[in-house]
Design a protein around this motif. Structure first.
Motif, PDB file in Angstrom:
ATOM      1  N   LEU A  36       0.768  -1.099   0.113  1.00  0.00           N
ATOM      2  CA  LEU A  36       0.039   0.019   0.063  1.00  0.00           C
ATOM      3  C   LEU A  36       0.910   1.394  -0.019  1.00  0.00           C
ATOM      4  O   LEU A  36       1.672   1.500   0.947  1.00  0.00           O
ATOM      5  CB  LEU A  36      -0.860  -0.101   1.188  1.00  0.00           C
ATOM      6  CG  LEU A  36      -2.256  -0.772   1.055  1.00  0.00           C
ATOM      7  CD1 LEU A  36      -2.934  -0.911   2.451  1.00  0.00           C
ATOM      8  CD2 LEU A  36      -3.070   0.159   0.157  1.00  0.00           C
ATOM      9  N   SER A  37       0.746   2.064  -1.044  1.00  0.00           N
ATOM     10  CA  SER A  37       1.472   3.236  -1.083  1.00  0.00           C
ATOM     11  C   SER A  37       0.539   4.311  -2.258  1.00  0.00           C
ATOM     12  O   SER A  37      -0.268   4.049  -2.707  1.00  0.00           O
ATOM     13  CB  SER A  37       2.757   2.984  -1.511  1.00  0.00           C
ATOM     14  OG  SER A  37       3.005   2.559  -2.724  1.00  0.00           O
ATOM     15  N   SER A  38       1.117   5.290  -2.617  1.00  0.00           N
ATOM     16  CA  SER A  38       0.725   6.094  -3.576  1.00  0.00           C
ATOM     17  C   SER A  38       0.474   5.332  -4.856  1.00  0.00           C
ATOM     18  O   SER A  38       1.467   4.530  -5.033  1.00  0.00           O
ATOM     19  CB  SER A  38       1.384   7.540  -3.611  1.00  0.00           C
ATOM     20  OG  SER A  38       2.857   7.202  -4.206  1.00  0.00           O
ATOM     21  N   VAL A  39      -0.225   6.073  -5.861  1.00  0.00           N
ATOM     22  CA  VAL A  39      -0.340   5.258  -7.148  1.00  0.00           C
ATOM     23  C   VAL A  39       1.216   5.487  -7.821  1.00  0.00           C
ATOM     24  O   VAL A  39       1.659   4.758  -8.197  1.00  0.00           O
ATOM     25  CB  VAL A  39      -1.134   5.964  -7.931  1.00  0.00           C
ATOM     26  CG1 VAL A  39      -1.325   5.901  -9.429  1.00  0.00           C
ATOM     27  CG2 VAL A  39      -2.633   5.780  -7.379  1.00  0.00           C
ATOM     28  N   GLU A  40       1.676   6.877  -7.630  1.00  0.00           N
ATOM     29  CA  GLU A  40       3.017   7.046  -8.294  1.00  0.00           C
ATOM     30  C   GLU A  40       4.183   5.953  -7.723  1.00  0.00           C
ATOM     31  O   GLU A  40       4.839   5.417  -8.495  1.00  0.00           O
ATOM     32  CB  GLU A  40       3.576   8.520  -8.020  1.00  0.00           C
ATOM     33  CG  GLU A  40       2.728   9.515  -8.429  1.00  0.00           C
ATOM     34  CD  GLU A  40       1.122   9.686  -7.930  1.00  0.00           C
ATOM     35  OE1 GLU A  40       0.420  10.192  -8.323  1.00  0.00           O
ATOM     36  OE2 GLU A  40       1.101   9.340  -6.736  1.00  0.00           O
ATOM     37  N   ASP A  41       4.426   5.847  -6.447  1.00  0.00           N
ATOM     38  CA  ASP A  41       5.147   4.955  -5.902  1.00  0.00           C
ATOM     39  C   ASP A  41       4.821   3.504  -6.313  1.00  0.00           C
ATOM     40  O   ASP A  41       5.941   2.760  -6.645  1.00  0.00           O
ATOM     41  CB  ASP A  41       5.201   4.850  -4.493  1.00  0.00           C
ATOM     42  CG  ASP A  41       6.041   6.224  -3.960  1.00  0.00           C
ATOM     43  OD1 ASP A  41       6.624   6.955  -4.627  1.00  0.00           O
ATOM     44  OD2 ASP A  41       5.787   6.467  -2.709  1.00  0.00           O
ATOM     45  N   SER A  42       3.647   3.124  -6.663  1.00  0.00           N
ATOM     46  CA  SER A  42       3.361   1.822  -6.814  1.00  0.00           C
ATOM     47  C   SER A  42       3.756   1.500  -8.357  1.00  0.00           C
ATOM     48  O   SER A  42       4.243   0.318  -8.830  1.00  0.00           O
ATOM     49  CB  SER A  42       1.679   1.534  -6.602  1.00  0.00           C
ATOM     50  OG  SER A  42       1.457   1.726  -5.513  1.00  0.00           O
ATOM     51  N   ARG A  57      -6.652   3.371  -7.288  1.00  0.00           N
ATOM     52  CA  ARG A  57      -5.217   2.953  -7.291  1.00  0.00           C
ATOM     53  C   ARG A  57      -4.905   1.608  -8.057  1.00  0.00           C
ATOM     54  O   ARG A  57      -4.051   1.875  -9.181  1.00  0.00           O
ATOM     55  CB  ARG A  57      -4.677   2.797  -5.881  1.00  0.00           C
ATOM     56  CG  ARG A  57      -3.178   2.213  -5.726  1.00  0.00           C
ATOM     57  CD  ARG A  57      -2.756   2.466  -4.324  1.00  0.00           C
ATOM     58  NE  ARG A  57      -1.515   1.678  -4.142  1.00  0.00           N
ATOM     59  CZ  ARG A  57      -1.598   0.353  -3.725  1.00  0.00           C
ATOM     60  NH1 ARG A  57      -2.597  -0.126  -3.483  1.00  0.00           N
ATOM     61  NH2 ARG A  57      -0.363  -0.334  -3.810  1.00  0.00           N
ATOM     62  N   ARG A  85     -10.655   4.541  -2.911  1.00  0.00           N
ATOM     63  CA  ARG A  85      -9.527   4.985  -3.050  1.00  0.00           C
ATOM     64  C   ARG A  85      -8.734   3.728  -3.609  1.00  0.00           C
ATOM     65  O   ARG A  85      -7.742   3.840  -4.404  1.00  0.00           O
ATOM     66  CB  ARG A  85      -8.774   5.645  -1.842  1.00  0.00           C
ATOM     67  CG  ARG A  85      -7.349   6.179  -2.192  1.00  0.00           C
ATOM     68  CD  ARG A  85      -7.090   7.417  -1.233  1.00  0.00           C
ATOM     69  NE  ARG A  85      -7.072   6.412   0.134  1.00  0.00           N
ATOM     70  CZ  ARG A  85      -7.742   6.781   1.065  1.00  0.00           C
ATOM     71  NH1 ARG A  85      -8.775   7.914   1.064  1.00  0.00           N
ATOM     72  NH2 ARG A  85      -7.735   6.216   2.290  1.00  0.00           N
ATOM     73  N   ASP A  86      -8.948   2.442  -3.022  1.00  0.00           N
ATOM     74  CA  ASP A  86      -8.089   1.276  -3.311  1.00  0.00           C
ATOM     75  C   ASP A  86      -8.375   0.871  -4.682  1.00  0.00           C
ATOM     76  O   ASP A  86      -7.706   0.638  -5.584  1.00  0.00           O
ATOM     77  CB  ASP A  86      -8.685   0.245  -2.274  1.00  0.00           C
ATOM     78  CG  ASP A  86      -8.010   0.333  -1.000  1.00  0.00           C
ATOM     79  OD1 ASP A  86      -6.967   0.905  -0.754  1.00  0.00           O
ATOM     80  OD2 ASP A  86      -8.547  -0.152   0.027  1.00  0.00           O
ATOM     81  N   ASP A 101      -8.268  -0.809   2.677  1.00  0.00           N
ATOM     82  CA  ASP A 101      -8.326   0.768   3.309  1.00  0.00           C
ATOM     83  C   ASP A 101      -9.610   1.200   3.086  1.00  0.00           C
ATOM     84  O   ASP A 101     -10.707   0.771   3.428  1.00  0.00           O
ATOM     85  CB  ASP A 101      -7.221   1.285   3.432  1.00  0.00           C
ATOM     86  CG  ASP A 101      -5.882   0.941   4.337  1.00  0.00           C
ATOM     87  OD1 ASP A 101      -6.287   0.130   5.208  1.00  0.00           O
ATOM     88  OD2 ASP A 101      -4.912   1.502   4.054  1.00  0.00           O
TER      89      ASP A 101
END
Length: 334
Positions: free
Chosen positions: A141-147, A176, A172-173, A168
């Protein structure tokens, strides 16, 4: 052949990609692990491993596993390590549950069995059916960009199957997961809530992902809630945390209509019960993943032997913790 000595070792495994984050705030940069060395009276030694994944993934925690290892070890002295079903019964006569600790001893005894007859473990549990295994990795679980950056890096190194952590906020999940999948249309993705959703939250998430066709792993903690969810959602479902034995497996198929099951050595108690459940899943026509809760080199080896001897038509994927962790006690061996 008798077990003459058992040694217990403790160490920490750090996650190779920063922070391993799951639903509901569960995260860690390192996990405690345990190695066991089982020695026989004729000098053969076997190694096993038992790692935990936080104390709120399963009802097991690091200190409990270590206490169970110390409790069980004296019981095995003088026993024939090749009688793995007998050892499982013996351990269960002293401690109910504690599958994670039993796993380490079971793997070590299979290691001894293989060495005693000059064969790899995979040959003793059905024979190698596939030498090339479908490896997956989790996208924490992290930001879209990091993923997206993580998938881009790891896919360049050959990983083409990913488990996207969710569980979560369902809207939002879903957004993403959709963004990650759309960025890599050639890669296989599925989502895993690690039992983090309530039934209502899981319904929202599944509805939002309905058109993606993604596999949905363990949305809710209770198997009954997963069964209710399956009646209203169309995504194929994978069961994980709720499957501990054959009865759970049958319920997963016939009550939840699950398409697949995630089989973990540490959740079941070692290679012996894992192979039994795997064979039952194959007979039921179910797909499955072969994994473990966490671990390092020894866990990677044990998981790979079970995966390699599984029906390739039913094997979804398998984990390879050598790539997930920094520490190596047996060398970096793909």
């Amino acid at each position: 052949m008798k077990i003459s000595a058992i040694e217990l070792y403790e160490y920490d495994l750090t996650y190779a990609h920063g922070t391993y984050a799951m639903s509901k705030g569960r995260s860690a940069r390192q996990q405690p692990s345990n190695l066991v060395r089982v020695v026989t009276d004729d000098g053969i030694e076997g190694w096993g491993e038992a790692a935990t994944l936080s104390g709120n993934y399963l009802p097991v925690f690091a200190a409990g596993t270590r206490a169970a290892l110390r409790e069980l070890a004296p019981l095995l002295i003088g026993q024939d390590p090749r009688r793995t079903s007998h050892l499982q019964r013996l351990m269960s006569s002293v401690l109910m549950g504690q599958a994670n600790a039993k796993n380490a001893f079971d793997v070590a005894c299979w290691d001894i069995f293989g060495k005693s007859v000059g064969l790899p473990i995979a040959e003793l549990i059905g024979g190698v059916l596939s030498a090339e295994l479908p490896i997956f990795e989790a996208v924490p679980l992290s930001s879209v960009e990091d993923s997206i950056a993580y998938v881009q890096k790891r896919s360049a190194e050959g990983i083409l199957r990913y488990q996207i952590k969710i569980g979560d906020d369902p809207a939002r999940d879903a957004a993403r997961a959709r963004a990650i999948a759309e960025a890599f249309p050639e890669i296989f993705f599925f989502v895993d809530a690690n039992a983090g959703y309530t039934l209502l939250e899981a319904q929202v998430a599944m509805r939002a992902l309905d058109d993606t066709g993604m596999f949905f792993e363990q949305p809710c903690r209770e198997l009954a809630d997963c069964a209710l969810l399956r009646r209203t959602g169309r995504l194929p479902m994978i069961m994980d945390e709720t499957v501990l034995n054959h009865a759970d497996l049958y319920r997963a198929k016939y009550e939840v209509s699950a398409a697949a099951v995630n089989i973990k050595l540490g959740r079941l108690g070692g290679i012996t019960p894992t192979v039994a459940l795997r064979n039952a899943a194959q007979d039921l026509g179910m797909h499955f993943a072969i994994e473990d809760v966490w671990g390092g080199d020894v866990t990677s080896a044990a998981v790979s032997h079970v995966a390699a001897s599984s029906s390739p038509e039913h094997l979804l994927h398998t984990s390879f913790f050598n790539d997930w962790t920094n520490e190596h006690v047996a060398g970096y061996q793909p």
